[in-house]
Design a protein around this motif. Structure first.
Motif, PDB file in Angstrom:
ATOM      1  N   LEU A  45      52.494 -40.807  66.244  1.00 52.50           N
ATOM      2  CA  LEU A  45      51.297 -40.816  65.414  1.00 52.50           C
ATOM      3  C   LEU A  45      51.675 -41.050  63.959  1.00 52.50           C
ATOM      4  CD1 LEU A  45      49.362 -37.851  67.032  1.00 52.50           C
ATOM      5  CD2 LEU A  45      48.470 -40.182  66.805  1.00 52.50           C
ATOM      6  N   VAL A  46      50.739 -41.571  63.183  1.00 50.46           N
ATOM      7  CA  VAL A  46      51.012 -41.875  61.784  1.00 50.46           C
ATOM      8  C   VAL A  46      51.464 -40.624  61.032  1.00 50.46           C
ATOM      9  CG1 VAL A  46      49.953 -42.590  59.601  1.00 50.46           C
ATOM     10  CG2 VAL A  46      49.504 -43.889  61.685  1.00 50.46           C
ATOM     11  N   ARG A  47      50.862 -39.471  61.330  1.00 53.31           N
ATOM     12  CA  ARG A  47      51.248 -38.246  60.617  1.00 53.31           C
ATOM     13  C   ARG A  47      52.708 -37.889  60.878  1.00 53.31           C
ATOM     14  NH1 ARG A  47      47.690 -35.585  64.571  1.00 53.31           N
ATOM     15  NH2 ARG A  47      48.928 -34.342  66.033  1.00 53.31           N
ATOM     16  N   ASP A 222      48.921 -33.142  48.345  1.00 58.56           N
ATOM     17  CA  ASP A 222      49.147 -34.583  48.215  1.00 58.56           C
ATOM     18  C   ASP A 222      50.250 -35.111  49.117  1.00 58.56           C
ATOM     19  OD1 ASP A 222      51.267 -33.496  46.864  1.00 58.56           O
ATOM     20  OD2 ASP A 222      50.716 -34.257  44.900  1.00 58.56           O
ATOM     21  N   ASN A 223      51.194 -34.271  49.504  1.00 57.23           N
ATOM     22  CA  ASN A 223      52.278 -34.722  50.369  1.00 57.23           C
ATOM     23  C   ASN A 223      52.154 -34.229  51.800  1.00 57.23           C
ATOM     24  OD1 ASN A 223      54.627 -34.776  47.705  1.00 57.23           O
ATOM     25  ND2 ASN A 223      54.086 -36.522  48.966  1.00 57.23           N
ATOM     26  N   LEU A 224      51.016 -33.646  52.155  1.00 58.62           N
ATOM     27  CA  LEU A 224      50.822 -33.256  53.546  1.00 58.62           C
ATOM     28  C   LEU A 224      50.554 -34.503  54.391  1.00 58.62           C
ATOM     29  CD1 LEU A 224      48.620 -30.024  53.285  1.00 58.62           C
ATOM     30  CD2 LEU A 224      51.066 -30.188  53.767  1.00 58.62           C
ATOM     31  N   PRO A 225      51.130 -34.579  55.591  1.00 58.56           N
ATOM     32  CA  PRO A 225      50.926 -35.760  56.435  1.00 58.56           C
ATOM     33  C   PRO A 225      49.451 -35.986  56.763  1.00 58.56           C
ATOM     34  CG  PRO A 225      52.768 -34.460  57.241  1.00 58.56           C
ATOM     35  CD  PRO A 225      52.109 -33.642  56.174  1.00 58.56           C
ATOM     36  N   HIS A 226      49.086 -37.242  56.859  1.00 52.83           N
ATOM     37  CA  HIS A 226      47.735 -37.664  57.234  1.00 52.83           C
ATOM     38  C   HIS A 226      47.807 -38.526  58.492  1.00 52.83           C
ATOM     39  CE1 HIS A 226      46.691 -36.268  53.270  1.00 52.83           C
ATOM     40  NE2 HIS A 226      45.475 -36.781  53.290  1.00 52.83           N
ATOM     41  N   ARG A 297      39.249 -48.799  58.304  1.00 52.34           N
ATOM     42  CA  ARG A 297      40.399 -47.892  58.389  1.00 52.34           C
ATOM     43  C   ARG A 297      40.075 -46.655  57.578  1.00 52.34           C
ATOM     44  NH1 ARG A 297      45.077 -50.840  59.871  1.00 52.34           N
ATOM     45  NH2 ARG A 297      46.480 -49.487  58.703  1.00 52.34           N
ATOM     46  N   CYS A 298      40.427 -45.512  58.104  1.00 49.05           N
ATOM     47  CA  CYS A 298      40.149 -44.249  57.400  1.00 49.05           C
ATOM     48  C   CYS A 298      41.311 -43.288  57.603  1.00 49.05           C
ATOM     49  CB  CYS A 298      38.857 -43.634  57.934  1.00 49.05           C
ATOM     50  SG  CYS A 298      38.398 -42.100  57.102  1.00 49.05           S
ATOM     51  N   TRP A 299      41.785 -42.729  56.499  1.00 45.38           N
ATOM     52  CA  TRP A 299      42.878 -41.755  56.525  1.00 45.38           C
ATOM     53  C   TRP A 299      42.297 -40.347  56.609  1.00 45.38           C
ATOM     54  CZ3 TRP A 299      48.061 -43.161  56.474  1.00 45.38           C
ATOM     55  CH2 TRP A 299      48.311 -44.529  56.275  1.00 45.38           C
ATOM     56  N   LEU A 300      42.836 -39.539  57.491  1.00 46.90           N
ATOM     57  CA  LEU A 300      42.342 -38.184  57.723  1.00 46.90           C
ATOM     58  C   LEU A 300      43.383 -37.141  57.328  1.00 46.90           C
ATOM     59  CD1 LEU A 300      40.765 -38.665  61.281  1.00 46.90           C
ATOM     60  CD2 LEU A 300      39.581 -38.686  59.083  1.00 46.90           C
ATOM     61  N   PRO A 301      42.998 -36.119  56.554  1.00 48.02           N
ATOM     62  CA  PRO A 301      43.949 -35.084  56.108  1.00 48.02           C
ATOM     63  C   PRO A 301      44.241 -34.054  57.199  1.00 48.02           C
ATOM     64  CG  PRO A 301      41.779 -34.614  55.223  1.00 48.02           C
ATOM     65  CD  PRO A 301      41.654 -35.920  55.965  1.00 48.02           C
ATOM     66  N   THR A 302      44.842 -34.515  58.290  1.00 52.02           N
ATOM     67  CA  THR A 302      45.121 -33.615  59.414  1.00 52.02           C
ATOM     68  C   THR A 302      46.174 -32.560  59.055  1.00 52.02           C
ATOM     69  OG1 THR A 302      46.547 -35.413  60.233  1.00 52.02           O
ATOM     70  CG2 THR A 302      44.401 -35.134  61.288  1.00 52.02           C
ATOM     71  N   LEU A 305      44.239 -29.852  57.412  1.00 56.70           N
ATOM     72  CA  LEU A 305      43.479 -29.122  58.425  1.00 56.70           C
ATOM     73  C   LEU A 305      44.380 -28.147  59.184  1.00 56.70           C
ATOM     74  CD1 LEU A 305      41.027 -28.538  60.200  1.00 56.70           C
ATOM     75  CD2 LEU A 305      41.548 -30.620  61.503  1.00 56.70           C
ATOM     76  N   LYS A 306      45.546 -28.609  59.583  1.00 52.71           N
ATOM     77  CA  LYS A 306      46.472 -27.736  60.316  1.00 52.71           C
ATOM     78  C   LYS A 306      46.891 -26.541  59.463  1.00 52.71           C
ATOM     79  CE  LYS A 306      50.914 -27.656  62.728  1.00 52.71           C
ATOM     80  NZ  LYS A 306      52.133 -28.436  63.102  1.00 52.71           N
ATOM     81  N   LEU A 307      47.214 -26.792  58.185  1.00 54.01           N
ATOM     82  CA  LEU A 307      47.644 -25.710  57.300  1.00 54.01           C
ATOM     83  C   LEU A 307      46.533 -24.683  57.109  1.00 54.01           C
ATOM     84  CD1 LEU A 307      49.602 -24.376  55.344  1.00 54.01           C
ATOM     85  CD2 LEU A 307      48.829 -25.959  53.564  1.00 54.01           C
TER      86      LEU A 307
END
Length: 446
Positions: A45-47, A222-226, A297-302, A305-307
């Motif tokens: 996955l991209v994250r 800002d550096n959390l995986p998306h 295309r849409c980037w999601l702050p997963t 969300l996990k944190l």
């Protein structure tokens, strides 16, 4: 988190060269070697790709930095500087003498930046119970030191004597620096500790703590995986994006699959992207999209969300203070909420047009959609579920507030301390693209 050269636009953070290998100098075999570390034989996955590109212990961007987060020998005496030109000249000198790649805002404006955060906590916290503070990604320890100094000097003695401050830090080297920084004030040592672990791992938090506490996150989001989702047209369903090696093993490409990942699906639900998609699926639009399809295309702050899921589960009565970038200029990556992927070449910033070009030589950082951050926060606290349950009479579980950095510091800080002789104030004037987010629980159930 560390190479924010053009995001806080007026800060000359590009003055020091990072020891990185420019993308153009990588030969195909060397590129394949990097790919083998970030993407194996199976797609990811991209994250997961972003996490490896940033945090891989040997080849990730942050493991290759020429220097760690900097610590200033002494506070900058802004009131003695004539104006902006003098400030820039002083900052240029500091960077050249230190050889450091990045000084955080809390470091540049110490102790005033941390004291503003401490004042916000003091005004809001229930001081009848012991004050408990967690900081995620504590950097050099300057924020912890400044907050503890302020509370020691301004709060009732029992508040300081009973307080605890825990830094949750994934980097062992930064953990040691934090201990040294806070330990300069010997009275803080019995109240401060560093836990070297990943804050997103539920197991690290142990049993649920029902006591009130504060969580601080500065330049963490800002550096959390998306993750990235993709749709071939305006009306077709979203698909999750995976990264795979091409057959020749010399390059990476995207692979699209139906939405199946639970974390991505939860994030899509929070953003209500499915509902937006459905509302646009009229007969006319469907016909139009067939004639003129427009990929989306849409980037999601997963990662966020996990944190927050982990934090709300472990610390259900936490209050939160987060600060980060609200927008980034000149982003070349396509998609909603896309990141800036930037490296250094010959001392100058070089932005990539694809996140797949990041091979451990580039920072990948995202602006924060603070409206979405609030929705995620409310979702993780259970508020959004309560709002959907029309039969529930329970009221709002959290109070939230988003402020520009200048507004936050004018309310809680001492902005006169960072003002130069001619009235220029870098803390208020140079951070127009940053915000603070405050979230506290409330017991109002009516």
């Amino acid at each position: 988190m560390f190479s924010r050269a053009r995001t806080a636009k007026n800060l000359p953070l590009t003055l020091q060269k990072l020891k990185v290998t420019p993308n153009g100098l990588l030969t195909p075999p060397f590129q394949a070697l990097f790919f083998s570390h970030f993407v194996g034989d199976k797609p990811v996955l991209v994250r997961d790709f972003i996490h490896s590109a940033l945090y891989d212990s040997k080849h990730g961007y942050f493991s290759q930095r020429s220097a760690s987060v900097g610590v200033l020998d002494r506070s900058i005496k802004f009131n003695q500087l004539e104006g902006r030109k003098a400030y820039m000249k002083h900052l240029d000198k500091v960077y050249k003498q230190s050889g450091i790649s990045w000084f955080t805002p809390v470091e540049l404006f110490k102790p005033w930046y941390a004291q503003g955060i401490a004042e916000a906590i003091m005004r809001t916290a229930n001081l009848s119970v012991p004050l408990k503070i967690y900081e995620i990604g504590g950097g050099s320890g300057t924020c912890a030191r400044g907050i503890m100094d302020y509370i020691m000097l301004n709060a009732p003695p029992r508040v300081y004597n009973d307080m605890t401050y825990t830094s949750v830090e994934i980097s062992p080297s930064l953990a040691e620096i934090q201990k040294q920084t806070v330990g300069e004030a010997r009275s803080h040592l019995s109240k401060f500790k560093v836990e070297c672990r990943d804050a997103t791992e539920q197991s690290g938090w142990g049993d649920v703590d029902q006591q009130p506490c504060w969580v601080i996150m500065l330049e963490v989001l800002d550096n959390l995986p998306h993750d990235l989702i993709y749709s071939e047209s305006q009306v077709l369903p979203w698909m999750e994006v995976w990264v795979e090696k091409q057959i020749d093993g010399q390059a990476l490409s995207e692979q699209y699959r139906p939405l199946e990942d639970p974390l991505i699906k939860r994030c899509v639900e929070i953003v209500e992207m499915d509902e937006k998609h459905a509302s646009q699926s009229s007969v006319i639009l469907k016909a139009w999209s067939k004639l003129f399809p427009k990929p989306r295309r849409c980037w999601l702050p997963t990662g966020c969300l996990k944190l927050l899921e982990v934090l709300h589960a472990a610390l259900p009565k936490m209050s939160l203070i987060a600060s980060d970038f609200s927008y980034l200029p000149d982003v070349k990556i396509p998609g909603e909420r896309a990141p800036l992927v930037s490296t250094k070449k010959d001392g100058h910033s070089l932005d990539y047009s694809s996140y797949l070009d990041a091979k451990g030589d580039a920072d990948i950082f995202f602006s924060t959609d603070f409206w979405l951050l609030e929705r995620i926060d409310h979702h993780c606290s259970g508020l959004l579920n309560l709002q959907k349950d029309k039969s529930s009479k329970q009221g709002k579980k959290r109070r939230t507030l988003t402020l520009d950095t200048s507004s936050f510091m004018e309310e809680f800080g001492l902005p006169t301390k960072t003002r130069t002789k001619d009235g220029y104030n870098p803390l208020l004037d140079d951070f127009k693209n940053t915000k603070f987010y405050l979230s506290v629980p409330t017991h109002n159930t009516r």
